[in-house]
Scaffold this motif. Structure first.
Motif, PDB file in Angstrom:
ATOM      1  N   GLU A  69     -64.761  16.201   3.335  1.00 20.54           N
ATOM      2  CA  GLU A  69     -64.787  16.373   1.879  1.00 20.54           C
ATOM      3  C   GLU A  69     -63.508  17.117   1.535  1.00 20.54           C
ATOM      4  O   GLU A  69     -63.267  18.203   2.041  1.00 20.54           O
ATOM      5  N   THR A  70     -62.661  16.531   0.679  1.00 19.76           N
ATOM      6  CA  THR A  70     -61.310  17.059   0.472  1.00 19.76           C
ATOM      7  C   THR A  70     -61.073  17.774  -0.849  1.00 19.76           C
ATOM      8  O   THR A  70     -60.004  18.336  -1.050  1.00 19.76           O
ATOM      9  N   ALA A  71     -62.048  17.777  -1.770  1.00 18.01           N
ATOM     10  CA  ALA A  71     -61.757  18.276  -3.113  1.00 18.01           C
ATOM     11  C   ALA A  71     -62.642  19.430  -3.575  1.00 18.01           C
ATOM     12  O   ALA A  71     -62.518  19.877  -4.706  1.00 18.01           O
ATOM     13  N   GLY A  72     -63.535  19.919  -2.751  1.00 16.57           N
ATOM     14  CA  GLY A  72     -64.356  21.048  -3.147  1.00 16.57           C
ATOM     15  C   GLY A  72     -65.649  20.694  -3.850  1.00 16.57           C
ATOM     16  O   GLY A  72     -66.268  21.542  -4.471  1.00 16.57           O
ATOM     17  N   GLY A  73     -66.078  19.449  -3.757  1.00 15.89           N
ATOM     18  CA  GLY A  73     -67.325  19.021  -4.400  1.00 15.89           C
ATOM     19  C   GLY A  73     -68.482  18.955  -3.419  1.00 15.89           C
ATOM     20  O   GLY A  73     -68.417  19.494  -2.316  1.00 15.89           O
ATOM     21  N   THR A  74     -69.554  18.273  -3.835  1.00 13.76           N
ATOM     22  CA  THR A  74     -70.738  18.111  -2.985  1.00 13.76           C
ATOM     23  C   THR A  74     -71.191  16.646  -2.983  1.00 13.76           C
ATOM     24  O   THR A  74     -72.306  16.325  -3.401  1.00 13.76           O
ATOM     25  N   PRO A  75     -70.359  15.746  -2.493  1.00 14.92           N
ATOM     26  CA  PRO A  75     -70.687  14.323  -2.465  1.00 14.92           C
ATOM     27  C   PRO A  75     -71.588  13.974  -1.271  1.00 14.92           C
ATOM     28  O   PRO A  75     -72.003  14.858  -0.515  1.00 14.92           O
ATOM     29  N   THR A  76     -71.841  12.684  -1.102  1.00 14.62           N
ATOM     30  CA  THR A  76     -72.609  12.188   0.042  1.00 14.62           C
ATOM     31  C   THR A  76     -71.800  11.137   0.785  1.00 14.62           C
ATOM     32  O   THR A  76     -70.818  10.603   0.260  1.00 14.62           O
ATOM     33  N   TYR A  77     -72.251  10.834   2.010  1.00 14.91           N
ATOM     34  CA  TYR A  77     -71.619   9.768   2.786  1.00 14.91           C
ATOM     35  C   TYR A  77     -72.671   9.057   3.629  1.00 14.91           C
ATOM     36  O   TYR A  77     -73.745   9.598   3.910  1.00 14.91           O
ATOM     37  N   SER A  78     -72.315   7.833   4.038  1.00 16.48           N
ATOM     38  CA  SER A  78     -73.117   7.042   4.966  1.00 16.48           C
ATOM     39  C   SER A  78     -72.178   6.341   5.936  1.00 16.48           C
ATOM     40  O   SER A  78     -71.071   5.937   5.551  1.00 16.48           O
ATOM     41  N   VAL A  79     -72.608   6.210   7.192  1.00  9.72           N
ATOM     42  CA  VAL A  79     -71.854   5.488   8.213  1.00  9.72           C
ATOM     43  C   VAL A  79     -72.848   4.639   8.994  1.00  9.72           C
ATOM     44  O   VAL A  79     -73.885   5.144   9.440  1.00  9.72           O
ATOM     45  N   SER A  80     -72.521   3.353   9.177  1.00  5.60           N
ATOM     46  CA  SER A  80     -73.398   2.474   9.951  1.00  5.60           C
ATOM     47  C   SER A  80     -72.601   1.667  10.959  1.00  5.60           C
ATOM     48  O   SER A  80     -71.396   1.473  10.804  1.00  5.60           O
ATOM     49  N   VAL A  81     -73.303   1.196  11.983  1.00  9.09           N
ATOM     50  CA  VAL A  81     -72.713   0.341  13.008  1.00  9.09           C
ATOM     51  C   VAL A  81     -73.516  -0.958  13.025  1.00  9.09           C
ATOM     52  O   VAL A  81     -74.709  -0.943  13.332  1.00  9.09           O
ATOM     53  N   ALA A  82     -72.869  -2.058  12.684  1.00  7.50           N
ATOM     54  CA  ALA A  82     -73.540  -3.355  12.606  1.00  7.50           C
ATOM     55  C   ALA A  82     -73.143  -4.218  13.796  1.00  7.50           C
ATOM     56  O   ALA A  82     -71.992  -4.646  13.906  1.00  7.50           O
ATOM     57  N   LYS A  83     -74.084  -4.436  14.690  1.00  9.03           N
ATOM     58  CA  LYS A  83     -73.832  -5.288  15.858  1.00  9.03           C
ATOM     59  C   LYS A  83     -73.538  -6.706  15.378  1.00  9.03           C
ATOM     60  O   LYS A  83     -74.278  -7.276  14.572  1.00  9.03           O
ATOM     61  N   ALA A  84     -72.415  -7.249  15.842  1.00  6.97           N
ATOM     62  CA  ALA A  84     -71.980  -8.602  15.492  1.00  6.97           C
ATOM     63  C   ALA A  84     -71.920  -8.818  13.984  1.00  6.97           C
ATOM     64  O   ALA A  84     -72.148  -9.921  13.495  1.00  6.97           O
TER      65      ALA A  84
END
Length: 110
Positions: A38-53
């Motif tokens: 987080e680069t700006a001092g806020g409170t955002p959210t994130y998601s990361v996924s791994v999709a096989k093929a």
């Protein structure tokens, strides 16, 4: 066969789940780190996924889903993830102040 140590992907959030790394044909990848910042001092959210093929989005693919960040927080995920050709890493940051960087080794079978 050749190995290449590199920054595999970098992206900023745009509130959409996007493909940020697609493994090319005749290639495998070993991820050493996925860094979310987080680069700006806020409170955002994130998601990361791994999709096989490159499979369609599904809950079973998520390393992290809608996780809240605090101001200037850094999170490290995915040490030692292995990917085969056509596997995809997807990222969603709720604002452009959320970044992802993926580091690792690319192994090509040429």
């Amino acid at each position: 066969m050749s190995d290449s140590f590199e920054v595999l992907a970098q992206a900023v959030g745009d509130n959409v789940l996007n493909d940020v790394l697609i493994v090319a044909s005749e290639t495998q990848i070993i991820i050493s780190k996925i860094v979310i910042t987080e680069t700006a001092g806020g409170t955002p959210t994130y998601s990361v996924s791994v999709a096989k093929a490159g499979a369609s989005d599904a809950d079973k693919q998520y390393l992290a889903k809608d996780v809240s960040l605090t101001a200037r927080q850094r999170v490290i995920l995915g040490e030692g993830i292995t990917l085969d050709e056509t596997d995809v890493i997807r990222f969603d940051g709720s604002t452009s102040a959320v970044t992802i960087q993926i580091f690792g080794v690319k192994i090509t079978n040429s």
